[in-house]
Design a protein around this motif. Sequence first.
Motif, mmCIF file in Angstrom:
data_model
loop_
_atom_site.group_PDB
_atom_site.id
_atom_site.type_symbol
_atom_site.label_atom_id
_atom_site.label_comp_id
_atom_site.label_asym_id
_atom_site.label_seq_id
_atom_site.Cartn_x
_atom_site.Cartn_y
_atom_site.Cartn_z
ATOM 1 N N TRP A 171 0.950 -1.211 0.179
ATOM 2 C CA TRP A 171 -0.006 0.101 -0.007
ATOM 3 C C TRP A 171 0.768 1.271 0.041
ATOM 4 O O TRP A 171 0.633 1.994 -0.824
ATOM 5 C CB TRP A 171 -0.931 0.095 1.295
ATOM 6 C CG TRP A 171 -1.996 1.080 1.415
ATOM 7 C CD1 TRP A 171 -1.599 2.399 1.836
ATOM 8 C CD2 TRP A 171 -3.240 1.298 0.946
ATOM 9 N NE1 TRP A 171 -2.654 3.325 2.025
ATOM 10 C CE2 TRP A 171 -3.610 2.450 1.303
ATOM 11 C CE3 TRP A 171 -4.140 0.378 0.340
ATOM 12 C CZ2 TRP A 171 -4.916 2.787 1.187
ATOM 13 C CZ3 TRP A 171 -5.339 0.621 0.318
ATOM 14 C CH2 TRP A 171 -5.682 2.045 0.650
ATOM 15 N N GLY A 172 1.821 1.358 0.990
ATOM 16 C CA GLY A 172 2.993 2.505 1.143
ATOM 17 C C GLY A 172 3.842 2.563 -0.181
ATOM 18 O O GLY A 172 3.842 3.640 -0.701
ATOM 19 N N ALA A 173 3.995 1.689 -1.003
ATOM 20 C CA ALA A 173 4.583 1.673 -2.073
ATOM 21 C C ALA A 173 3.903 2.534 -3.202
ATOM 22 O O ALA A 173 4.714 3.003 -4.160
ATOM 23 C CB ALA A 173 5.323 0.479 -2.803
ATOM 24 N N VAL A 174 2.639 2.492 -3.278
ATOM 25 C CA VAL A 174 1.675 3.126 -4.021
ATOM 26 C C VAL A 174 1.685 4.841 -3.596
ATOM 27 O O VAL A 174 2.056 5.596 -4.285
ATOM 28 C CB VAL A 174 0.431 2.559 -4.499
ATOM 29 C CG1 VAL A 174 -0.545 3.649 -5.211
ATOM 30 C CG2 VAL A 174 0.509 1.245 -4.894
ATOM 31 N N VAL A 175 1.123 4.685 -2.273
ATOM 32 C CA VAL A 175 0.771 6.375 -1.863
ATOM 33 C C VAL A 175 1.962 7.151 -1.679
ATOM 34 O O VAL A 175 1.923 8.358 -1.491
ATOM 35 C CB VAL A 175 -0.294 6.051 -0.754
ATOM 36 C CG1 VAL A 175 -1.625 5.186 -0.916
ATOM 37 C CG2 VAL A 175 0.420 5.408 0.670
#
Length: 343
Positions: A171-175
């Motif tokens: 998730w964090g790799a996207v946002v």
Amino acid sequence: MRISWINIGAVASIAVAAALLITRNGEGHAAHYLLNVSYDPTRELYQSINPRFVENYEKQTGSSVAITQSHAGSSYQARRVSSGELKADVVTLGLPSDVEALHNKGMIADGWEKRLPHDSRPYNSTIVFVVRKGNPHAIHDWPDLIKEGVEIIVPDPKTSGNGKLAALAAWGAVVTRGGSESEAKAFLKELYAHTPFLDPAARSTGVAFAIEKKGDVHLAWENEALRETKDSKGALEIVYPPVSIRAEPSVAWVDSNVEKHGSAPLARAYLEFLFTDEGQEIIAREGYRPQNQQILEKHADRLPKINLFSITAIAQDWSDAQRRFFADNGIIDAVYAPKPRSD
């Protein structure tokens, strides 16, 4: 004094397997006993820590100690302690939120994070990729995981700290790189579509990938990735993605249990040992990132500098992440379904 290791049993079911290990003094008896309930990949870490702690403690106090280890998925372990199934003196779990769950049950005192250095986090870690020799699918970054034909091996995010952290890292790799939350949600849904099964804990997942040769990429704790690649003798390789999450395993003594067991001084001494130079050196050797920066730098060949985002990049804190992502009807429930093995 001679210390020996004895396998005293395993707790197993279709859903989960947990190992118990015990260390005793040479006579097979001890004046004091301690149960350390930990998460799945820390078996080797505490097998290395415990004899050194026991030796030091016995020299200082003249009193013998036996330490028992219990291992399974981090959140599963927290639930077993909460229910009373495991009478933990100390917990050394994969996520601060798993320790906080025991605080919320009244088993661990208020302010537990401040009772030990570094908010009771003796080491950090992260999630990396393990691929097969030559990286045949050219997996270098998170979007590469959802290429056509790639099978991802990762634990269930409802039971495993590894599984939770892999989800948060994805998730964090996207946002954190400019993507929207709707894009992150779509990416997570596609990631789980690429998983053939979701085992309940990190170690059984690693066995499936490294030993049973299932899947193309394993989303693993860094220490597990180091162990897997070393044991594979060249058959596996580590890939460090450009960004991942800072995992913050946390430790605490369980106040309600140490009061009953009379083990509070021993439990505190045991956890304090993790922050000593000797404890930090063992931690680094076992593939975890010690809080002592000088010791971390000594091991930079195996623990290289990497770009890690903190939990506050995607949630208010670890407890907020637990509620938002992993509670019933949270984000994870919207993007995945449990996938037990069919074989």
